[in-house]
Scaffold this motif. Sequence first.
Motif, mmCIF file in Angstrom:
data_model
loop_
_atom_site.group_PDB
_atom_site.id
_atom_site.type_symbol
_atom_site.label_atom_id
_atom_site.label_comp_id
_atom_site.label_asym_id
_atom_site.label_seq_id
_atom_site.Cartn_x
_atom_site.Cartn_y
_atom_site.Cartn_z
ATOM 1 N N ILE A 135 0.835 -1.204 0.000
ATOM 2 C CA ILE A 135 0.000 0.000 0.000
ATOM 3 C C ILE A 135 0.867 1.250 0.000
ATOM 4 C CG2 ILE A 135 -1.696 1.308 1.335
ATOM 5 C CD1 ILE A 135 -2.494 -1.494 2.557
ATOM 6 N N GLY A 152 -2.695 9.663 3.608
ATOM 7 C CA GLY A 152 -2.172 10.068 2.305
ATOM 8 C C GLY A 152 -1.921 8.888 1.391
ATOM 9 N N ARG A 153 -2.718 7.851 1.522
ATOM 10 C CA ARG A 153 -2.559 6.679 0.668
ATOM 11 C C ARG A 153 -3.217 6.924 -0.683
ATOM 12 N NH1 ARG A 153 1.493 4.598 3.375
ATOM 13 N NH2 ARG A 153 0.948 3.057 4.950
ATOM 14 N N TYR A 154 -2.741 6.220 -1.697
ATOM 15 C CA TYR A 154 -3.368 6.306 -3.010
ATOM 16 C C TYR A 154 -3.779 4.908 -3.438
ATOM 17 C CZ TYR A 154 -4.346 7.386 -7.813
ATOM 18 O OH TYR A 154 -4.995 7.536 -9.018
ATOM 19 N N GLN A 155 -5.051 4.742 -3.756
ATOM 20 C CA GLN A 155 -5.527 3.460 -4.251
ATOM 21 C C GLN A 155 -6.087 3.654 -5.651
ATOM 22 O OE1 GLN A 155 -5.574 0.153 -2.634
ATOM 23 N NE2 GLN A 155 -3.857 1.349 -1.845
ATOM 24 N N GLU A 199 6.117 6.808 0.985
ATOM 25 C CA GLU A 199 5.070 6.714 1.999
ATOM 26 C C GLU A 199 5.522 5.783 3.115
ATOM 27 O OE1 GLU A 199 1.115 5.742 0.627
ATOM 28 O OE2 GLU A 199 1.508 6.746 -1.273
ATOM 29 N N GLN A 247 -5.970 4.924 5.711
ATOM 30 C CA GLN A 247 -5.947 3.467 5.824
ATOM 31 C C GLN A 247 -6.098 3.124 7.296
ATOM 32 O OE1 GLN A 247 -2.162 1.758 4.769
ATOM 33 N NE2 GLN A 247 -2.695 -0.218 5.672
ATOM 34 N N ASN A 255 -1.996 12.509 -5.502
ATOM 35 C CA ASN A 255 -2.834 12.533 -4.312
ATOM 36 C C ASN A 255 -3.604 13.846 -4.192
ATOM 37 O OD1 ASN A 255 -2.900 10.160 -2.891
ATOM 38 N ND2 ASN A 255 -1.023 10.554 -1.769
#
Lengths: 334, 657
Positions: free
Chosen positions: A135, B169-172, A140, B186, B303
């Motif tokens: 993820i 700040g996750r990107y899916q 990150e 998340q 993002n």
Amino acid sequence: MNRLAAIALAVLFAAGGAGLRAEAPLGAWVRDAQKRVVKIYGAGGLKGLEAYQSGFLVSPEGHIATAWSYVLDVEPVVLLDDGRRFESKIVGFEPSLELAVLKIEATDTPFFALKEEPTVDWGDPVIAVSNLFNIATGNEPASVMQGTVASVTDLNARRGTFKTPYRGKVLILDLIANNPGAAGGAVIDSDGQLAGMLGKELRDSTTGVWLNYAVPANALRTTIGDIIAGRKTTVIDAATAMLPRKDSHNPTALGLVMVPDVLETTPAYIDTVSTESPAARASLRADDLILLVNGQRVDSQRTLRSLLRTIDRRDDVELTVQRDTQILPVTLQP
Amino acid sequence: MIHPTKLALSSLLSLGLAILSGNLSLAADPIKLDPSLEQVEKSRVESVARAVPSAVSVFVPGGGGGGSGVMISPDGYALTNFHVTSPAGSFMRCGMSDGNVYDAVIVGIDPVGDLAMIRLLGRSDFPAAELGDSRAAEAGDWCMVIGNPFLLATNLKPTVTYGILSGVGRYQYPSGTLLEYGDCLQTDASVNPGNSGGPIYDAEGKLLGIVGRCSFEKRGRVNVGVGYAISINQAKNFLGYLRSGRIVDHATLGATVSTEPEGGVVVSNILESSDAYRRGLRYGAEILEIDGRVVQTANDLQNVMATLPNGWRVKMSYRSEGKTVETLVRTMGVHLEDELLKKMAGALPPPPPRPQKPDEGDKDADEKDKDLKQDSEPEKAENPPRQRGPGGQRPGKPAVKIPQQVKDQLAERKGFANYHFNLAEQNDFIDALRSQYPAGAQPAKTSANDEKLAWLITGETDRTPAQPVRIQVAADKMSLQIGQETLEIGKRSEMYDVVTDGTVAGLLPALDAWRRMLDAGPQKFGESYYMGTMPLGGERPLRDVMVGIAGELEVRWLSHPKTGAVEAIEVFADRDEDPAELWLLRDGDPKVMPNTLDLRYGIDSILKIKVKSWEVVPASGLDWSPKSKNANNAVDGNSTLIDGTSQTTSKRDEVKA
């Protein structure tokens, strides 16, 4: 200078008295741990085999502990928490612990110092930091999850239930930590100490239940220390000279008939064992996978042949082989 | 004779008693709980109690699944996922923890961001969640997810799961271009099918986001410790767009970027038609900041962009050839309008399976009932052919009876999820426009009933020496006189030209549109709609935006959200060129005459007028100077009429260089 001692002496890190303060955010605890966890990219990407896993730094000189897996079949690429990217070298591995140690050319890396004694028991709160499902991309920070150690127990209570060569104690976790890519991730106790390493995904062969577990840090400590100190490296010693063919060992003379060598790195699986041969006397069998020759890593049949060329035909050959989930030391006597 | 088993049993019992008595002795000496721990536990209980009332359980009427949602305003507006509302179409039923079921109507949808706004009907005092700040959230923060997992909340009591944020700040990645989760949260709090659309709260019970996605992979469709939530800050950007009743799109810069090995986001390709290109962004430029957020990797930029609606104008800074440029950039849509509608139809979750009978003929009532039952099993749908009417109800499916109160708030129109809410916003806009200057000054002089009214504005330029300015705006003719020179527009087609040419006369179409909008109202103005909210010049608060399209010109009014005062009017002649922007500066009260008119193209002000008077006069009373020049000829002749014009020319050179 004993590097291990240096590492043990090195100041760990200010955990900030990070006892599990129920509602206080886990910020510093989490962040300190994330900085020591790395993302590892290597072989895979086919048929549900993810080409990534996790790892954590165990020395200020860029040593990284991770799970020994197919991802390491190629020299893996390591991404640090700060986003830096490194080519890495596999400096050692211990099949019976499903542990590998990588080395990157970095200095002053934050790292986990491993304790001799177990740091957690059942009921203790922990966090697990890993790159599950990949993820966290690029710079990150790795994913963090929280939970408690549900139990400290043996996995092999019933042989064959879980397909792993590891035979020691494990930390059973009440969090769903062992997902694709999580293997090699760090489990951290409330003092910020490394409690264990997340293992590869394991599924109970009879019930289908997936296991959430970690190998305790103290079980890995000696091996990691030996690898870092160079006492247990599996790196092939390039300085060792090849002997003339007639003076050295070779697979045929030892009674080893390998599977056809059709790939650039065909795994060293034994196809058949010649009767009355050193291999037969050592009870080697078809489908055994040769992992180490005299402590040096065999990543392909080509490596196996060249390693045997460095050993005098009158000397014993120490092999480490994997048979199903067992890791066996074997000595071939000429 | 005592049976050995019994003996064992009794000894076990006595052992049990021993343990029990051990407990009793403990009870006599009560465990001292750390007061801070007690406090923490108490505050957690309070937070849950605070959060639960705003959680909504969404059920698709007639079966077909459901999900969760969260109430964000006392008048019934709630957020959920697009993928939760899409099987329902325009009408759903929602349960809240007060034990009541409310009818709900679709308001607006955002298929790219997987958001939908619905409105629950029947109350004006719904318990609403307090919106938090997801940008302040960090990995390790405690959080809770409240909702309707596995549609368990048939008793309308939502399920609470607790955990921490595993990452921010996750990107899916989207599937295709829809359902993209950018800059998302998340969590390891349990998120399961049915939690979709529901709230994730922080430890204090403030709304952090809208849960909508999980990583599942090989362990089946149950939680494996990884759930994702759309950040509430992204949702905040879209609230205005969603309230417009539209089907809204997300933003793109019109450029592709890559992360340099030594860091930095560098433009690798850029559309020449993009506003970013007009603002000087070129191949090789390094983007530093966008919408106030520093970007260091392509991932960072992706993002930020994923959280922005189509058509927003945001701040951007970039470094090019050693120079740092601070500018504004208008985003473009990820999709063309019809493209989004088409993709959306394709991306709608397939309708639940229907029994395929070999001898399928006319269905009788019984079979229809079976059909409904089947529908009520969620999460079983695989890939039957998709068919859907514009209202979302499937043709052939027994129609769900839509209650009258829902019908009253439902209006279908292409491009809209529910045009009803757009009309309501249009009405608010025209009401606000008609209650602000110069509408209040409308019948300035008593005139004959059929006498056409016009605007007469006088003032002077803000340059030294100041030149007198006289602006006349009548229905069929308008003029701008600066000093001795006069620009006049006598035909509508000339308005297009003055804007594309970037002349000072560009303020005339803006004023004309305003005057006509006041006169005609949105319905007669042309094609009008309420667009939503966006920043003005990259600055918040978000302004209400009304769009009116008449002829070749698209006009946007940007009004202050609180006062309703029009702050800027943008006139687009061509989508790929800078609009004429007329900024209106006032001293607060919208009922007071604006004190300054500021005409801008791109980021340059080309004419500033200090307003002295702004009157509504009979058109017959205007003074059309015989020696006035046609506004276009003046530009085409490239005369040095006024300093504004020459500036305009230089501006255009710069852009097209």
